[in-house]
Design an enzyme around this catalytic site. Structure first.
Site, PDB file in Angstrom:
ATOM      1  N   LYS A  51     -12.533  -1.736   6.290  1.00  0.00           N
ATOM      2  CA  LYS A  51     -11.798  -2.757   7.045  1.00  0.00           C
ATOM      3  C   LYS A  51     -12.169  -2.700   8.518  1.00  0.00           C
ATOM      4  O   LYS A  51     -12.612  -3.681   9.077  1.00  0.00           O
ATOM      5  CB  LYS A  51     -10.303  -2.592   6.832  1.00  0.00           C
ATOM      6  CG  LYS A  51      -9.897  -3.121   5.458  1.00  0.00           C
ATOM      7  CD  LYS A  51      -8.765  -2.406   4.800  1.00  0.00           C
ATOM      8  CE  LYS A  51      -8.622  -2.874   3.357  1.00  0.00           C
ATOM      9  NZ  LYS A  51      -7.922  -1.901   2.546  1.00  0.00           N
TER      10      LYS A  51
ATOM     11  N   ASP B  98      -1.663   6.663   6.559  1.00  0.00           N
ATOM     12  CA  ASP B  98      -2.721   5.844   5.960  1.00  0.00           C
ATOM     13  C   ASP B  98      -3.053   4.765   6.991  1.00  0.00           C
ATOM     14  O   ASP B  98      -2.272   3.846   7.215  1.00  0.00           O
ATOM     15  CB  ASP B  98      -2.227   5.218   4.650  1.00  0.00           C
ATOM     16  CG  ASP B  98      -3.236   4.230   4.051  1.00  0.00           C
ATOM     17  OD1 ASP B  98      -4.328   4.047   4.629  1.00  0.00           O
ATOM     18  OD2 ASP B  98      -2.917   3.634   2.998  1.00  0.00           O
TER      19      ASP B  98
ATOM     20  N   TRP C 193       0.820  -1.217   0.000  1.00  0.00           N
ATOM     21  CA  TRP C 193       0.000   0.000   0.000  1.00  0.00           C
ATOM     22  C   TRP C 193       0.848   1.258   0.000  1.00  0.00           C
ATOM     23  O   TRP C 193       0.531   2.227  -0.684  1.00  0.00           O
ATOM     24  CB  TRP C 193      -1.003  -0.008   1.150  1.00  0.00           C
ATOM     25  CG  TRP C 193      -2.124  -0.971   0.879  1.00  0.00           C
ATOM     26  CD1 TRP C 193      -2.425  -2.100   1.580  1.00  0.00           C
ATOM     27  CD2 TRP C 193      -3.092  -0.903  -0.198  1.00  0.00           C
ATOM     28  NE1 TRP C 193      -3.509  -2.736   1.008  1.00  0.00           N
ATOM     29  CE2 TRP C 193      -3.930  -2.039  -0.068  1.00  0.00           C
ATOM     30  CE3 TRP C 193      -3.313  -0.016  -1.251  1.00  0.00           C
ATOM     31  CZ2 TRP C 193      -4.991  -2.290  -0.969  1.00  0.00           C
ATOM     32  CZ3 TRP C 193      -4.356  -0.270  -2.135  1.00  0.00           C
ATOM     33  CH2 TRP C 193      -5.185  -1.389  -1.993  1.00  0.00           C
TER      34      TRP C 193
HETATM   35  C1  LIG Z   1      -7.363  -1.280   1.524  1.00  0.00           C
HETATM   36  C2  LIG Z   1      -6.295  -0.285   1.682  1.00  0.00           C
HETATM   37  C3  LIG Z   1      -6.189   0.834   0.838  1.00  0.00           C
HETATM   38  C4  LIG Z   1      -7.105   1.055  -0.352  1.00  0.00           C
HETATM   39  O1  LIG Z   1      -8.381   1.320   0.054  1.00  0.00           O
HETATM   40  P1  LIG Z   1      -9.536   1.638  -1.026  1.00  0.00           P
HETATM   41  O2  LIG Z   1     -10.602   2.172  -0.119  1.00  0.00           O
HETATM   42  O3  LIG Z   1      -9.899   0.338  -1.665  1.00  0.00           O
HETATM   43  O4  LIG Z   1      -9.037   2.624  -1.985  1.00  0.00           O
HETATM   44  C5  LIG Z   1      -5.190   1.750   1.091  1.00  0.00           C
HETATM   45  N1  LIG Z   1      -4.328   1.581   2.120  1.00  0.00           N
HETATM   46  C6  LIG Z   1      -4.394   0.514   2.947  1.00  0.00           C
HETATM   47  C7  LIG Z   1      -3.425   0.397   4.064  1.00  0.00           C
HETATM   48  C8  LIG Z   1      -5.379  -0.453   2.751  1.00  0.00           C
HETATM   49  O5  LIG Z   1      -5.439  -1.514   3.572  1.00  0.00           O
END
Ligand SMILES: *Cc1c(COP(=O)(O)O)cnc(C)c1O
Length: 362
Positions: A197, A173, A103
Site C-alpha cells: 500500500k 498493524d 482488518w
Molecule cells: C491490506 C491490509 C492487510 C492485509 O495485508 P496482506 O499483505 O494482504 O496480508 C492487513 N491489515 C491492513 C490494515 C491492511 O490494509
C-alpha cells in the site's frame, strides 16, 4: 507517460512514476552486473547492499530508536495476524485488541486460534465509523499485548494519536498508513506493514520489533513463523523476496527525496483535505462514511444517495481514466485510496470529477 491512469487502488496501489522509470532502466541489467537483480544470489554482495540499504532507510525515515530489529518477512500482514499471538502470547495470558473495523477483526479472529483474547474497545456498534477515544480503552494490566490497527483501509478511519501503554506491549498493524506521517516508534513493541500500500509492491512485509520481545517461543512454532529465526539471520534465513525488497528500497529513496515522513504528511494532508472539502461542501450529495475526527489521510470513504448513483459515478470515472474508486464490497459506496505515491494531480482530477458529477446530477 501520456496514458497513466488516475490510480486510486486500495492495494496493490500506485507507485511513484519516477521509481517505475528507474526500475525499468535497471531491469535487464542491474548496475553493470551482466544480469538483472532477480537473477542474483541473495547471499551475494550486490543484493546484500540493496537489502541493508532498505533496512537502514526504514530506520532513518521512521526515526527508529536503538533496540529494535527491522525484519522483512513474506506472507503479508495476514501472516503477522498469526505470528504475533504465536510468538508473543505466553500460556495462560490474554491478548487485547481494539476492534476498529475489517482488518482489526481479521487479526482478532486469527489470534483466537491460539489463545484467549479480549476487546479493549470496539466501534462495531457505530458500524466502525470511528476510532475509539484513548480514554475508552479498557484492558487488564497483565495482558500479553494491546493490538491496534492504525488505519482501517476498508472503513477509512485512522488513529490520530496512539495510547501510552506503559508496561503493556503495544502492537500496531500499519499496513495502510506506514510512513504517511511521522510516528513515535518507541510507543510500540511491534509495528508491522505489508508493503503493497505505502511502501512498494506486494511480496514483503516489514516488521519492526523491540529486541526484548524476540525470544524462542514457549510453544512449538514452525521455524519460518518465529521472529527469532528472521532476527538472527537479518531476514536472510531463507530466500527473501529480492525484487520486492529492491523496489521497496527505491520507494524509500523517493520518500526521502520528498521530505521523509514529515514531507509525506504535508502532501497527504493537502490531498485528503481537497477531497473531504468537496464532500463537506456538497450539501449532502456526497456523504463521508467516517466520523470527521476519525477520517483517514489514506482511504477516503463516501457514499451517494443511492446505489444507482454510485454505479453511475464509477462508470463516469472509468470513462475519464480513473481506476479503483469502488468501495470495498463489505461496506459499499466509494473509496479513494490516496497513499503516499498518489500524485496531487490525480486528486485534483478526482475533485473536478466529483464537482462535475454533482452539478449534472443534483
Ligand atoms: C491490506 C491490509 C492487510 C492485509 O495485508 P496482506 O499483505 O494482504 O496480508 C492487513 N491489515 C491492513 C490494515 C491492511 O490494509
Amino acid at each position: 507517460m501520456a496514458n497513466r491512469a488516475f490510480n486510486f487502488n486500495a492495494g496493490p496501489a500506485a507507485l511513484p512514476l519516477e521509481v517505475l522509470e528507474k526500475v525499468k532502466e535497471q531491469f535487464v541489467e542491474f548496475e553493470n552486473n551482466g544480469m538483472s537483480l532477480m537473477e542474483m544470489s541473495h547471499r551475494g554482495p550486490v543484493y546484500e547492499k540493496v537489502h541493508f540499504e532498505a533496512e537502514a532507510l526504514i530506520r532513518e525515515l521512521l526515526a527508529i530508536p536503538e533496540g529494535y530489529k527491522v525484519l522483512f518477512i513474506q506472507g503479508g500482514a495476514s501472516t503477522q495476524f498469526a505470528m504475533i499471538p504465536l510468538n508473543l502470547v505466553q500460556p495462560g495470558k490474554t491478548a487485547a485488541y481494539v476492534a476498529t473495523g475489517s482488518w482489526a477483526t481479521k487479526a482478532i479472529q486469527e489470534a483466537k486460534l491460539f489463545g484467549e483474547t479480549s476487546i479493549a474497545a470496539s466501534s462495531e456498534g457505530d458500524s466502525y465509523k470511528r476510532i475509539p477515544a484513548i480514554s475508552e480503552l479498557n484492558y487488564a494490566s497483565d495482558v500479553a499485548y494491546l493490538h491496534l490497527t492504525s488505519n482501517e483501509t476498508i472503513e477509512g478511519t485512522q488513529w490520530k494519536e496512539f495510547p501510552d501503554t506503559g508496561d503493556v506491549t503495544l502492537i500496531g498493524d500499519m499496513s495502510s498508513d506506514i510512513l504517511c506521517r511521522p510516528i513515535d516508534v518507541s510507543k510500540f513493541g511491534v509495528i508491522y506493514a505489508g508493503a503493497q500500500k505505502n511502501l512498494g509492491p506486494s511480496g514483503v512485509t516489514i516488521v519492526i520489533i523491540r529486541e526484548d520481545l524476540i525470544a524462542k517461543p514457549s510453544v512449538a512454532v514452525p521455524t519460518m513463523l518465529r521472529y527469532d529465526t528472521h532476527a538472527k539471520a537479518d531476514s536472510l534465513y531463507n530466500t527473501p523476496p529480492t525484487f520486492a525488497i529492491y523496489m521497496m528500497n527505491e520507494v524509500l529513496k523517493w520518500v526521502k527525496e520528498n521530505g521523509g515522513a514529515a514531507g509525506m504528511e504535508v502532501r497527504n494532508q493537502e490531498k485528503a483535505n481537497l477531497i473531504y472539502d468537496v464532500i463537506d461542501s456538497s450539501n449532502g450529495f456526497y456523504r463521508g462514511f467516517a466520523d470527521a475526527d476519525s477520517r483517514s489521510l489514506m482511504n477516503v470513504t463516501f457514499t451517494l444517495a443511492s446505489e444507482e448513483l454510485e454505479k453511475q459515478f464509477i462508470k463516469e470515472s472509468e470513462a475519464r481514466g480513473f481506476v479503483g474508486l469502488k468501495g470495498h464490497r463489505s461496506v459499499g459506496g466509494l473509496r479513494a485510496s490516496i497513499y503516499n505515491a498518489v500524485p496531487l494531480e490525480s486528486v485534483q482530477a478526482l475533485v473536478s470529477l466529483m464537482k462535475d458529477f454533482q452539478n449534472k446530477n443534483s
